[in-house]
Write a protein that holds these residues in place. Structure first.
Motif, mmCIF file in Angstrom:
data_model
loop_
_atom_site.group_PDB
_atom_site.id
_atom_site.type_symbol
_atom_site.label_atom_id
_atom_site.label_comp_id
_atom_site.label_asym_id
_atom_site.label_seq_id
_atom_site.Cartn_x
_atom_site.Cartn_y
_atom_site.Cartn_z
ATOM 1 N N ILE A 26 -21.803 31.721 -31.842
ATOM 2 C CA ILE A 26 -22.957 32.066 -32.675
ATOM 3 C C ILE A 26 -24.234 31.343 -32.243
ATOM 4 O O ILE A 26 -25.319 31.668 -32.751
ATOM 5 C CB ILE A 26 -22.685 31.799 -34.169
ATOM 6 C CG1 ILE A 26 -22.652 30.303 -34.480
ATOM 7 C CG2 ILE A 26 -21.421 32.483 -34.633
ATOM 8 C CD1 ILE A 26 -22.847 30.025 -35.956
ATOM 9 N N PHE A 30 -27.340 33.163 -33.970
ATOM 10 C CA PHE A 30 -27.310 32.871 -35.399
ATOM 11 C C PHE A 30 -28.705 32.821 -36.019
ATOM 12 O O PHE A 30 -28.910 33.266 -37.147
ATOM 13 C CB PHE A 30 -26.583 31.555 -35.671
ATOM 14 C CG PHE A 30 -26.469 31.255 -37.138
ATOM 15 C CD1 PHE A 30 -25.596 31.964 -37.938
ATOM 16 C CD2 PHE A 30 -27.263 30.282 -37.735
ATOM 17 C CE1 PHE A 30 -25.504 31.719 -39.300
ATOM 18 C CE2 PHE A 30 -27.180 30.024 -39.089
ATOM 19 C CZ PHE A 30 -26.294 30.742 -39.877
ATOM 20 N N TYR A 33 -29.829 36.235 -37.030
ATOM 21 C CA TYR A 33 -29.018 36.764 -38.135
ATOM 22 C C TYR A 33 -29.356 36.073 -39.455
ATOM 23 O O TYR A 33 -29.549 36.727 -40.494
ATOM 24 C CB TYR A 33 -27.542 36.569 -37.807
ATOM 25 C CG TYR A 33 -26.609 36.714 -38.984
ATOM 26 C CD1 TYR A 33 -26.303 37.968 -39.498
ATOM 27 C CD2 TYR A 33 -26.023 35.595 -39.572
ATOM 28 C CE1 TYR A 33 -25.440 38.105 -40.577
ATOM 29 C CE2 TYR A 33 -25.159 35.720 -40.648
ATOM 30 C CZ TYR A 33 -24.874 36.985 -41.148
ATOM 31 O OH TYR A 33 -24.022 37.107 -42.214
ATOM 32 N N SER A 87 -14.052 30.017 -41.068
ATOM 33 C CA SER A 87 -14.556 31.231 -40.420
ATOM 34 C C SER A 87 -14.619 32.387 -41.401
ATOM 35 O O SER A 87 -15.587 33.163 -41.415
ATOM 36 C CB SER A 87 -13.653 31.600 -39.231
ATOM 37 O OG SER A 87 -13.616 30.549 -38.274
ATOM 38 N N ARG A 103 -19.325 26.830 -42.076
ATOM 39 C CA ARG A 103 -19.455 26.052 -40.839
ATOM 40 C C ARG A 103 -18.955 24.615 -41.031
ATOM 41 O O ARG A 103 -18.325 24.039 -40.135
ATOM 42 C CB ARG A 103 -20.921 26.032 -40.394
ATOM 43 C CG ARG A 103 -21.413 27.354 -39.868
ATOM 44 C CD ARG A 103 -20.892 27.634 -38.476
ATOM 45 N NE ARG A 103 -21.638 26.875 -37.470
ATOM 46 C CZ ARG A 103 -21.325 26.838 -36.178
ATOM 47 N NH1 ARG A 103 -20.258 27.489 -35.737
ATOM 48 N NH2 ARG A 103 -22.058 26.160 -35.321
ATOM 49 N N GLY A 150 -21.830 36.070 -26.869
ATOM 50 C CA GLY A 150 -22.336 36.025 -28.236
ATOM 51 C C GLY A 150 -23.289 37.164 -28.558
ATOM 52 O O GLY A 150 -23.079 37.909 -29.526
ATOM 53 N N ASP A 154 -22.524 40.293 -31.016
ATOM 54 C CA ASP A 154 -23.431 40.520 -32.144
ATOM 55 C C ASP A 154 -23.876 41.987 -32.178
ATOM 56 O O ASP A 154 -23.954 42.603 -33.245
ATOM 57 C CB ASP A 154 -24.635 39.585 -32.006
ATOM 58 C CG ASP A 154 -25.666 39.803 -33.106
ATOM 59 O OD1 ASP A 154 -25.258 40.026 -34.261
ATOM 60 O OD2 ASP A 154 -26.871 39.765 -32.812
ATOM 61 N N VAL A 159 -22.752 39.287 -36.531
ATOM 62 C CA VAL A 159 -22.359 37.882 -36.687
ATOM 63 C C VAL A 159 -21.162 37.723 -37.639
ATOM 64 O O VAL A 159 -20.264 36.933 -37.361
ATOM 65 C CB VAL A 159 -23.562 37.027 -37.132
ATOM 66 C CG1 VAL A 159 -23.124 35.614 -37.539
ATOM 67 C CG2 VAL A 159 -24.593 36.946 -36.000
ATOM 68 N N ILE A 162 -18.236 38.230 -35.620
ATOM 69 C CA ILE A 162 -17.949 37.075 -34.756
ATOM 70 C C ILE A 162 -17.188 36.016 -35.540
ATOM 71 O O ILE A 162 -16.227 35.410 -35.035
ATOM 72 C CB ILE A 162 -19.259 36.508 -34.168
ATOM 73 C CG1 ILE A 162 -19.893 37.509 -33.206
ATOM 74 C CG2 ILE A 162 -18.988 35.184 -33.450
ATOM 75 C CD1 ILE A 162 -21.243 37.075 -32.655
ATOM 76 N N PHE A 163 -17.588 35.765 -36.790
ATOM 77 C CA PHE A 163 -16.867 34.781 -37.603
ATOM 78 C C PHE A 163 -15.420 35.222 -37.839
ATOM 79 O O PHE A 163 -14.492 34.407 -37.782
ATOM 80 C CB PHE A 163 -17.587 34.552 -38.928
ATOM 81 C CG PHE A 163 -18.777 33.637 -38.837
ATOM 82 C CD1 PHE A 163 -18.647 32.369 -38.299
ATOM 83 C CD2 PHE A 163 -20.028 34.039 -39.297
ATOM 84 C CE1 PHE A 163 -19.738 31.511 -38.220
ATOM 85 C CE2 PHE A 163 -21.123 33.188 -39.225
ATOM 86 C CZ PHE A 163 -20.974 31.922 -38.685
#
Length: 455
Positions: A26, A30, A33, A87, A103, A150, A154, A159, A162-163
């Motif tokens: 990220i 990030f 986002y 996550s 996080r 990344g 995305d 995002v 991605i998590f």
């Protein structure tokens, strides 16, 4: 490495690499986002980006100690599950505070020390440095892959996707841990990889080690802060769509990795460590200054990124080597634990500080602040004494050996400059000059075969 060690090192490196890839993915996306999340401010964007560093710094050493008591794999499993939960929390969050909590949970799954302890349980002393180097290279590759993958991920899954993916990586890591990583015959305390509570005073009172700890903290702080500003520079100042950001990073990273190799060889093999070290800090200051002044020019941004990534990669490779060579030979694990804690805390400070600078002074505030911090680091590093390039060795000794007498005898052997005997752990630690080291004399003194481990 023998077959058993390869079966241990490769999957452990894979677990570590997947976990770090999840944290790094990220970085390049990030900021853009988070701009649309509820309750967002620039400072909170930075806090979300660096929150993992704070909890990882707090928990990585305690998790290592816990693994000594209840076992390596249970602690690693718990850490990966916490990472997966974090996550999921971040993926489902619709506010910036939800992402910050996620996080922070990701970082709380701090398995680095437990992973290193398991690696030590499964490898011989003479190849342990090589095994750790494999993991180090995996982390470096994860960072590089994340900068390219990344923005692409995305574009494809967003995002939140991605998590979710990073949570899947954590669960995959648990499967690899139990299906592919062998169980050690027994777990031991390894002073070369594990932190010991009684050694912190000795490590924290060493000014040379503190300079290096400060250095890695500032390096990761600068890196995290830069990735708060860089996505905005590429999108808003250079009109490059986020899905195209990898094509800025990729050529820069490839060329930078090619340039870093001769610099590392010059530092390690040619005895130019301090010159290369100081030059790299200067390059980071120049790169950040260039990005602050000329971020409306694609050519200048590429040049600044090139300088930064060359210097960053060289420093990432040489700082652990310097810690290992400067640390007391019987407390390298504690020195590396403090170093790692400083590194993670630097990511937290860089995120929070970089977000604040962006909110008050826009992208140039981030880059100029990073340049000023690099110059401060340069001033501190000027007084650093570089260690003599010697190798570390570990010898097995009898539990009833007379420690002080054996230390004195070992120090009389040609090529041995430091010796520390710990009979209760059946080990002696040496620092030697391999060109002068009289192996036969040590064999005769101990009546055993010497196992060598290079720093």
């Amino acid at each position: 490495m023998n077959a058993l060690e390869r079966k241990a090192v490769i999957p452990l490196a894979g677990i570590y690499g997947l976990r770090m890839l999840g944290l790094f993915l990220i970085l390049p996306v990030f900021s853009l986002y988070a701009d649309g999340l509820d309750g967002v401010t620039p400072t909170l964007i930075g806090l979300a980006l660096g929150a993992y560093g704070f909890t990882m710094a707090m928990f990585q050493i305690p998790f290592g100690w816990m693994s000594d008591r209840i076992g390596r794999k249970p602690v690693i499993t718990a850490g990966l599950l916490i990472f997966a939960v974090g996550s999921v929390v971040a993926a489902m969050a619709d506010s910036i505070w939800g992402v910050i909590i996620g996080r922070a949970l990701q970082g709380a799954g701090a398995i680095a020390a437990a992973m290193m302890a398991l690696l030590a349980d499964l490898t011989r002393e003479e190849i342990r440095s090589k095994a750790m180097a494999v993991i180090g290279m995996t982390i470096g590759m994860s960072f590089t892959v994340a900068l390219i993958a990344g923005p692409l991920l995305d574009h494809w899954i967003g995002v939140p996707g991605i998590f979710w993916l990073t949570g899947l990586f954590a669960l995959l890591g648990i499967a690899v841990l139990y299906w592919m990583v062998p169980n050690p015959d027994h777990s031991s305390l390894h002073r070369d990889v594990v932190s010991r509570p009684g050694e912190f005073g000795r490590i924290l009172s060493n000014p040379q080690l503190l300079r290096l700890d400060l250095g890695i903290m500032l390096l990761h702080g600068i890196m995290t802060a830069m990735f708060i500003a860089l996505p905005f520079v590429l999108r808003d100042h250079l009109s490059i769509a986020s899905a195209s950001h990898p094509w800025v990073y990729l050529p820069v990273l490839v060329v930078a990795m090619g340039v870093m190799v001769p610099l590392i060889i010059m530092a390690e093999k040619k005895g130019k460590m301090k010159q290369v070290f100081l030059a790299c800090i200067t390059m980071i200051a120049l790169a950040c200054g260039m990005l602050g002044l000329l971020h409306d020019s694609l050519t200048s941004v590429i040049a600044g990124l090139f300088l930064f990534f060359v210097a960053y990669n060289v420093l990432e490779a040489t700082l652990p080597s310097l810690i290992s060579r400067m640390a007391p030979i019987d407390a390298k694990g504690t020195a590396m634990g403090v170093y790692s804690t400083s590194q993670f805390f630097g990511a937290f400070l860089g995120g929070a500080g970089g977000g604040w600078c962006y909110g008050h002074y826009d992208v140039q505030g981030v880059f100029f602040s990073a340049a000023a911090i690099a110059l401060l680091w340069l001033v501190v590093a000027l007084g650093m004494r570089m260690p003599v390039m010697r190798s570390a060795m570990m010898l097995h000794v009898a539990s009833d050996a007379d420690g002080p007498a054996l230390e004195a005898a070992l120090l009389q052997v040609a090529g041995i400059y430091e010796a520390r005997v710990v009979p209760e752990e059946n080990v002696a630690f040496l620092r030697v000059d391999k060109k002068l080291f009289d192996r036969a004399a040590v064999d005769a003194l101990l009546g055993v075969t010497v196992n060598g481990q290079d720093d």
